[in-house]
Design an enzyme around this catalytic site. Sequence first.
Site, PDB file in Angstrom:
ATOM      1  N   HIS A  82      35.376  61.380  56.770  1.00 61.64           N
ATOM      2  CA  HIS A  82      35.031  61.271  55.512  1.00 61.64           C
ATOM      3  C   HIS A  82      35.971  61.194  54.286  1.00 61.64           C
ATOM      4  CE1 HIS A  82      31.466  63.647  56.543  1.00 61.64           C
ATOM      5  NE2 HIS A  82      32.026  64.689  57.283  1.00 61.64           N
ATOM      6  N   HIS A 106      38.186  67.142  64.139  1.00 65.17           N
ATOM      7  CA  HIS A 106      36.897  66.764  63.742  1.00 65.17           C
ATOM      8  C   HIS A 106      35.748  67.778  64.166  1.00 65.17           C
ATOM      9  CE1 HIS A 106      33.618  64.006  62.906  1.00 65.17           C
ATOM     10  NE2 HIS A 106      33.244  63.841  64.156  1.00 65.17           N
ATOM     11  N   HIS A 112      35.276  70.810  64.679  1.00 69.51           N
ATOM     12  CA  HIS A 112      35.367  72.171  63.852  1.00 69.51           C
ATOM     13  C   HIS A 112      35.242  73.258  64.970  1.00 69.51           C
ATOM     14  CE1 HIS A 112      34.149  70.296  59.600  1.00 69.51           C
ATOM     15  NE2 HIS A 112      35.039  69.676  60.454  1.00 69.51           N
TER      16      HIS A 112
HETATM   17 FE   LIG Z   1      35.985  67.725  59.601  1.00 68.48          FE
HETATM   18 FE   LIG Z   2      35.407  64.560  60.889  1.00 71.66          FE
END
Ligand SMILES: [Fe+2]
Ligand SMILES: [Fe+2]
Length: 255
Positions: free
Chosen positions: A68, A172, A174
């Site tokens: 992101h 990434h 989570h």
């Molecule tokens: Fe993330």
């Molecule tokens: Fe990510």
Amino acid sequence: MRILFVADVFGAPGRRALERHLRELRHELGADFCIANGENVADGMGLTAKLAEKLLAAGVDVITLGNHTWRRREVMEALEQGDRVIRPANLGGPGMPGRGLTVVGGVAVLNLQGALFLEVAFHPFVVVDALVAEARRATPVVIVDFHAEATSEKVALARMLDGRVTAVIGTHTHVQTADARVLPGGTAAITDAGMTGPHDSVIGVRADLAIERMRTGMPVRFHPADGDVRIEGALVECGADGRATRCETVRVAVR
Ligand SMILES: [Fe+2]
Ligand SMILES: [Fe+2]
């Protein structure tokens, strides 16, 4: 030396948790250094220079990013000025803003992104050797944030770098994995450090919205959730030679 890695900080709930509790947590854990992945700080997607300042003021030493990175233009300033905010080194070609390696306070932090299920300009396994060599010329303490989707790719990179870096921390997904360990060569590793943010959610997003998008395939605007906020991550301990001696998960409920 003890290094606290704070997993993907999600939205205002994740950021506020750090603003309120990071100093105390660092003290409790005896952490000399703190790295946080900040790719989800701006409302769940991206980072801005302003928000980066807030994380740094809360006690983070270096901020890493991920897929992101380019969501918010306001990140450019943070990437181009100073040495505290980095993005995956293999995200883009020459001429793109920012870099993937920084050395702060005797700790080298290297940010890379996986090639499985994510888009990268250069394969991480191809570019990593030169980056690790560059980091080791500056300091033996090298922490890698490997921002990747697949467990196999993250375990493989950790094994590939075993003995050459202090830690390979996966980010990434989570979702924190239960495999924090020190590999035979002295590299700490965990497949995913988890998420710092609202866990009463679908990886940070309000569950009803995430379910609606998956159920209908229609565009649904995502909003961060707010319940069950946790600080998650990993604590790595290493000697002056950079070899890891301990690797443990961190998971703290915040109220
Ligand atoms: Fe993330
Ligand atoms: Fe990510």
